[in-house]
Write an enzyme that holds these catalytic residues in place. Structure first.
Site: not given
Ligand code: NAD
Ligand code: ZN
Ligand code: NAD
Ligand code: ZN
Lengths: 360, 360
Positions: A121, A143, A185, A227, A237, A241, A245, A248, A252, A265
């Site tokens: 929890r 998030k 982003e 942010k 949100e 906030r 999106n 998005h 999505h 993404h």
């Molecule tokens: N929580 C939030 O507010 C929020 C906001 C935007 C996106 N997201 C989420 O984030 C995700 C996308 O994140 P992302 O774009 O970081 O993708 P990811 O985490 O899949 O990373 C992208 C790729 O880069 C590789 N990688 C990461 N760091 C590296 C580094 N320093 N050197 C080499 N390779 C590296 C990873 O292994 C992966 O293959 C989605 O699931 C999305 O829904 C969440």
């Molecule tokens: Zn995003």
């Protein structure tokens, strides 16, 4: 040259620290102290690059650190992979006083955050984002989520980290396509909140793609500031906030239709932002010349500005209707009203949306 | 004769309503209004008994109600069964403005609560508890969870319902063994918090087992009052709320070792309370004559006062060390100090615990 700021959320406030080389500095592991236990969550791509330096620091601090290495990819951002994190925690076992460290991009950050929110929890967690996207967006704001086969980020929690530690050196190993994805982003912040920053990006987009340290440090700091402000004003949100999106809901739909992981993404968000701009044009609240400026910047950032060829306009709607912003069947969209301003529009007609998508 | 009280948690406050026949009254479905959507979560045992009356009321109110019927049993209080709730929600799909109704015992209540906490990062939910245990304990206070193969309630959230609706008529169909299981938690309140209530139970335990309505209504109200007070003072179990876990660290060991569902939760807690009392005796902080009084009341309630024959004292410790109250390897136990008073003791020696278990 270290940058430091706070996300102000009362007793849930936390610091963001930005600099090169942070993973190898003991101060980055605040507030952990000797004899505490930690589980580092990372993936098979990042582990060989950054896990050892992190574990070495933890060990030098006298912290009992374990690690769990997940498979790499958006398709593994699932409830069943999350379960393997719980298993790793329970096998030791880690108690309620443990701390999770998310060492990776947004996928690792979102999953680790939700694991921390739900394990017993709620336990502490620290974000150590390694992609540009996670540094400017997903690691800040609390998030957390995993995907469901029927929808992205459908299962999760609002749960704030204890600290966010951004090491600029990580970006050196990031594939260029992932860097561009993060820039989507970054550009989004300019479009919805800050015209001056949009202009700064028009000047510095090439420097960013070259990983110019000064440009990167400024860019990441500005995004985190924007942010942090928006999150402080609207943690769950329910108001402004939602502007984050932009692009998005369309994005999505692309990610879901194409299968998670085929479109990145940020790539989906880039095309989605253009679709949002075109929708606003249809409604007469945004001008075509501004859309062109947005398209130009996205293209210079190495991003797509059209949806996938395989997707017809009709393919988007069922996914969009499943979006979290849909209330009782009514489509709600974030739409730009100017460069640096955006609004949430309810009851946007399906025809308007279809016409806008068809243009992209 | 309806009883109503509030759980005071600022903006998360909510009412508890207790009376016979409540499921068939439209006021019980506050704050739902026409055209809203609802997902009733229940199980295959409860559905044939109570689902139709609930759906009939919802439909009369103009509410769009769906339902999902889960398999019955503690072994289904799992992440994978939870996933079927998310699937049901997404298939329609239900938006962020939906409300979940938990129609069932503690298993359904805990799972539905965690589903509500996590679906789209949080939707409303209403508790309609149908077992005595869930009416006096699990439906109030916002602890939600599912089990993991390596530990009970290890994955969950603190998440408060919007309202708790207790229909006394439900208890008529409850198997007597389940009624007794609920009485274990009832007796627990007397032991940890309220000597006068413990005495009242000594007088009224037979009336409760006969389902005397007046006795039941008073008993459930008093338990909810006690729980509401303790939750209001300590929502996230960082202080006094831990007292509610009297008997649970031992009890969870029994449940885990015997396989979920073989020993009922209240049965395990009953034996666990005796073990806690014996531990306190070992430490010189509780007298054997009070333990005898507790044992007598538990036996009259139809509850076990010894652990399972198959379990040796050594079998308990590995499970107990996995308990959420264990901090950095140190065993913390709730122990009675008098009838009506209890304390949290840290660093209780393994030998002391083993000796106490051996006596039971
Ligand atoms: N929580 C939030 O507010 C929020 C906001 C935007 C996106 N997201 C989420 O984030 C995700 C996308 O994140 P992302 O774009 O970081 O993708 P990811 O985490 O899949 O990373 C992208 C790729 O880069 C590789 N990688 C990461 N760091 C590296 C580094 N320093 N050197 C080499 N390779 C590296 C990873 O292994 C992966 O293959 C989605 O699931 C999305 O829904 C969440
Ligand atoms: Zn995003
Ligand atoms: N969240 C909390 O604070 C908290 C507190 C105590 C217990 N719990 C949890 O509660 C669970 C135990 O709850 P429970 O004892 O209600 O068990 P339960 O939910 O399994 O219900 C017991 C049995 O009675 C049946 N049943 C329920 N209502 C009935 C009715 N009216 N008529 C006939 N049959 C009926 C159920 O189908 C089940 O077979 C455990 O998982 C425990 O961890 C949670
Ligand atoms: Zn209990």
């Amino acid at each position: 040259m270290m940058q430091k700021m706070m996300v102000s959320l009362g007793e849930r406030s936390y610091p963001i620290t930005i600099a090169a080389g942070l993973f190898s500095e003991s101060a980055s592991y605040w507030p952990l102290t000797a004899h505490q236990s930690v589980m580092v969550v990372t993936n098979e791509t990042i582990a060989p690059l950054y896990l050892q330096p992190v574990l070495a620091q933890l060990s030098a601090l006298g912290i009992n650190a374990d690690s769990v290495v997940l498979p790499d990819g958006e398709q593994y951002k699932s409830l069943s992979v999350l379960d393997t994190v719980f298993t790793a925690l329970l096998e030791k076992p880690h108690g309620r006083d443990t701390t999770l460290i998310a060492l990776g991009g947004g996928v690792i950050g979102d999953m680790t955050g939700f694991a921390a929110a739900s394990y017993q929890r709620g336990v502490r967690f620290i974000q150590m984002p390694t992609t540009l996207l996670s540094q400017v967006d997903s690691s800040v704001g609390g998030k957390t989520a995993v995907n469901h086969p029927l929808g992205k980020n459908m299962i999760g929690a609002f749960y704030q980290p204890t600290s966010v530690v951004i090491d600029l050196d990580c970006l050196a190993t990031l594939p260029p396509r992932e860097l561009s994805s993060g820039l989507a982003e970054v550009i989004k912040y300019g479009v919805i909140l800050d015209y001056a920053f949009f202009e700064w990006l028009e000047e510095n987009i090439d420097a960013l793609r070259r990983l110019d340290q000064k440009a990167l440090a400024y860019c990441i700091r500005r995004c985190c500031e924007l942010k942090a402000e928006i999150v402080a004003a609207d943690e769950r949100e329910q108001g402004n906030r939602a502007l984050l999106n932009l692009g998005h809901t369309f994005g999505h739909a692309i990610e879901a239709h194409m299968g998670y992981g085929n479109w990145l993404h940020g790539e989906a968000v880039a095309a989605g932002m253009v679709m949002a701009a075109r929708t606003a044009e249809q409604l007469g609240t945004f001008s075509a010349s501004l859309t062109e400026r947005l398209i130009t910047l996205l293209l210079r950032a190495g991003l797509p500005v059209n949806g996938p060829q395989q997707m017809s306009a009709e393919d988007y709607l069922p996914h969009m209707m499943r979006d979290k912003k849909v209330l009782s069947g009514e489509l709600r969209l974030v739409l730009p009203t100017d460069l640096g301003k955006a609004e949430v529009r309810s009851g946007v007609g399906h025809d308007t949306v279809l016409a806008a998508i068809t243009k992209c």
